[in-house]
Design an enzyme around this catalytic site. Structure first.
Site, PDB file in Angstrom:
ATOM      1  N   GLU A  17      -5.922  -8.216   0.349  1.00  0.00           N
ATOM      2  CA  GLU A  17      -6.542  -7.980   1.297  1.00  0.00           C
ATOM      3  C   GLU A  17      -7.993  -7.666   1.085  1.00  0.00           C
ATOM      4  O   GLU A  17      -8.172  -7.069   0.069  1.00  0.00           O
ATOM      5  CB  GLU A  17      -5.714  -6.520   1.902  1.00  0.00           C
ATOM      6  CG  GLU A  17      -4.352  -7.034   2.651  1.00  0.00           C
ATOM      7  CD  GLU A  17      -3.940  -5.796   3.277  1.00  0.00           C
ATOM      8  OE1 GLU A  17      -4.820  -4.862   3.561  1.00  0.00           O
ATOM      9  OE2 GLU A  17      -2.715  -5.589   3.428  1.00  0.00           O
ATOM     10  N   GLU A  68       0.885  -1.331  -0.181  1.00  0.00           N
ATOM     11  CA  GLU A  68      -0.197   0.031  -0.013  1.00  0.00           C
ATOM     12  C   GLU A  68       0.845   1.286  -0.138  1.00  0.00           C
ATOM     13  O   GLU A  68       0.808   1.966   0.771  1.00  0.00           O
ATOM     14  CB  GLU A  68      -1.160   0.012   1.106  1.00  0.00           C
ATOM     15  CG  GLU A  68      -2.192  -1.086   1.017  1.00  0.00           C
ATOM     16  CD  GLU A  68      -3.197  -1.005   2.114  1.00  0.00           C
ATOM     17  OE1 GLU A  68      -3.052  -0.229   3.065  1.00  0.00           O
ATOM     18  OE2 GLU A  68      -4.089  -1.640   1.930  1.00  0.00           O
TER      19      GLU A  68
END
Length: 428
Positions: A346, A246
């Site tokens: 995720e 991320e």
């Protein structure tokens, strides 16, 4: 000849080259001399040109009819996120602090080391690994911080717990013994890839990762971890390394044109140095284009054994109307096709904070909805990508929407991950 046939041939060619050593495949393992390994109390050093031992030819085969990744993240194990497990965080003495960095600075190195080592020893047990296996899962993703390689930590200005490597080795050994495919994820990058996020390991005021010297430290970590994976038997089922979790969205300086090619090069050069053959290379993973940090494929030297990570948290997607029908419809139809091959690394069952405890969304009385939403998401991810990894295996939130183990206990997720409701998207 129609356009569809040559296009299909190209896709088959790309898939053959991109998907080797995923669940259902195998690769050879090379290990360190056992007597040498005993000398390491924290982590093995970087290569100094040591001679390779004869490959053990250990086969890693997962019996997966669908050949799809079905897994869970080991969240808050080696990169602690206090929001997930506040009781554990408090018990460690870290209560007043926002991140691992802050806690170590506050407690002092020795006291913090003892607290974190106790945590690493207990948060995920061999019993947890066996339970994951019993639930039909085949993959675990392990978030790591760069400080696992303690030689690259700036001792005068960076504060992180020490001594994690033996616990990572043990976890990977347990998972390999149980037949799991393992993804290692650089979750916390040098300098922090996002500001004010505990998942980077430091609640940094700015994202300091995007600098040449920080990239260099990440390359050192990736090269070292690559050699560990190929040489240490406990890591024999690691098939993929994610080079940063991320990163900043909207464009980060040098991410796609400098860091990604450099990370790929660091991994491949270390594999070449220690004599790893082409069919035994690790997959190198980046976030995909849908993440919003640019096209990760733009500047790579090649895409041999590349993989891409898609994170899908509907709770933070303002384009999806906040009602149950829209959530299931989005799960059924949202196009997650992007870079190939992709794993949805995720996702969760959580919904926006301002409604999550309302009657229409409360986990206690909406189990049928959450069960259908789980089925719709997993069915779509398996249809469009190479599979999924749920966030996370366990939490202390008292909320199964973030906890795979609790969701199974609540009857929201089936006790066999392969038992996806085929009718979840009917009517949507």
């Amino acid at each position: 000849m129609s356009f569809a046939l040559p296009f299909l041939i190209i896709l088959v060619f790309l898939a053959t080259h991109a998907l080797a050593w995923l669940p259902g495949e195998h690769r050879d393992i090379v290990n360190f001399n056992t007597s040498t390994r005993r000398n390491f109390t924290t982590a093995p050093p970087l290569s100094s040109g040591s001679t390779l031992r004869k490959p053990l030819n250990q086969t890693r085969i997962l019996s997966i009819p669908s050949n799809k990744i079905r897994g869970v993240n080991l969240g808050s194990l080696f990169v602690f996120e206090p929001w997930m497990a506040n009781t554990q965080w408090q018990n460690m003495g870290c209560g007043p602090y926002k991140s691992e960095f802050d806690c170590v600075l506050g407690l002092g190195q020795q006291r913090a080391n003892a607290a974190f080592q106790s945590h690493w020893n207990s948060w995920i047990t061999q019993g947890d690994i066996q339970q994951m296996k019993n639930y039909g899962l085949n993959t675990i993703r392990i978030p790591l911080g760069y400080w696992l390689l303690e030689t690259i930590v700036y001792k005068d200005s960076e504060h992180f717990p020490q001594g994690a490597f033996p616990y990572l080795e043990r976890i990977c050994g347990w998972a390999a013994d149980a037949g799991f495919y393992i993804i290692l994820d650089l979750h916390g990058a040098p300098g922090a890839q996002q500001q004010q996020q505990s998942f980077t390991g430091q609640y940094a005021p700015t994202a300091g990762f995007y600098q040449p010297w920080q990239y260099d430290r990440a390359y050192q970590f990736l090269a070292w971890m690559t050699e560990v994976v190929h040489r240490w038997p406990a890591f024999r089922n690691v098939g993929m390394i994610e080079v940063v979790n991320e990163p900043l969205q909207g464009g980060a300086p040098g991410l796609t044109d400098v860091y990604y090619p450099g990370a790929y090069k660091a991994i491949r050069e270390r594999e070449a140095k220690i004599g790893i053959t082409q069919n035994n290379l690790l997959h190198v993973q980046t976030m995909n284009t849908l993440w919003g940090s640019g096209d990760p494929h733009c500047c790579l030297p090649n895409d041999w054994f590349m993989s891409y990570d898609d994170h899908r948290y509907t709770k933070w997607d303002s384009s999806v109307p906040v009602n149950q029908r829209s959530y299931i419809s989005d799960a059924c139809h949202n196009n997650r096709l992007s870079n190939w091959p992709t794993v949805v690394g995720e996702w969760s069952l959580s919904v926006p904070d301002n409604v999550q405890w309302n009657g229409d969304w409360h986990p206690n009385n909406q189990k049928a909805f959450y069960a259908q939403w789980w089925a719709a998401q997993t069915a779509s991810y398996e249809r469009m990508t190479n599979g999924w990894v749920f966030w996370s295996w366990k939490t202390q939130l008292g909320d199964y929407r973030w906890s795979y183990s609790e969701a199974v206990a609540a009857g929201v997720i089936p006790s066999n991950a392969a038992n996806i409701n085929p009718n979840a998207c009917n009517g949507f």
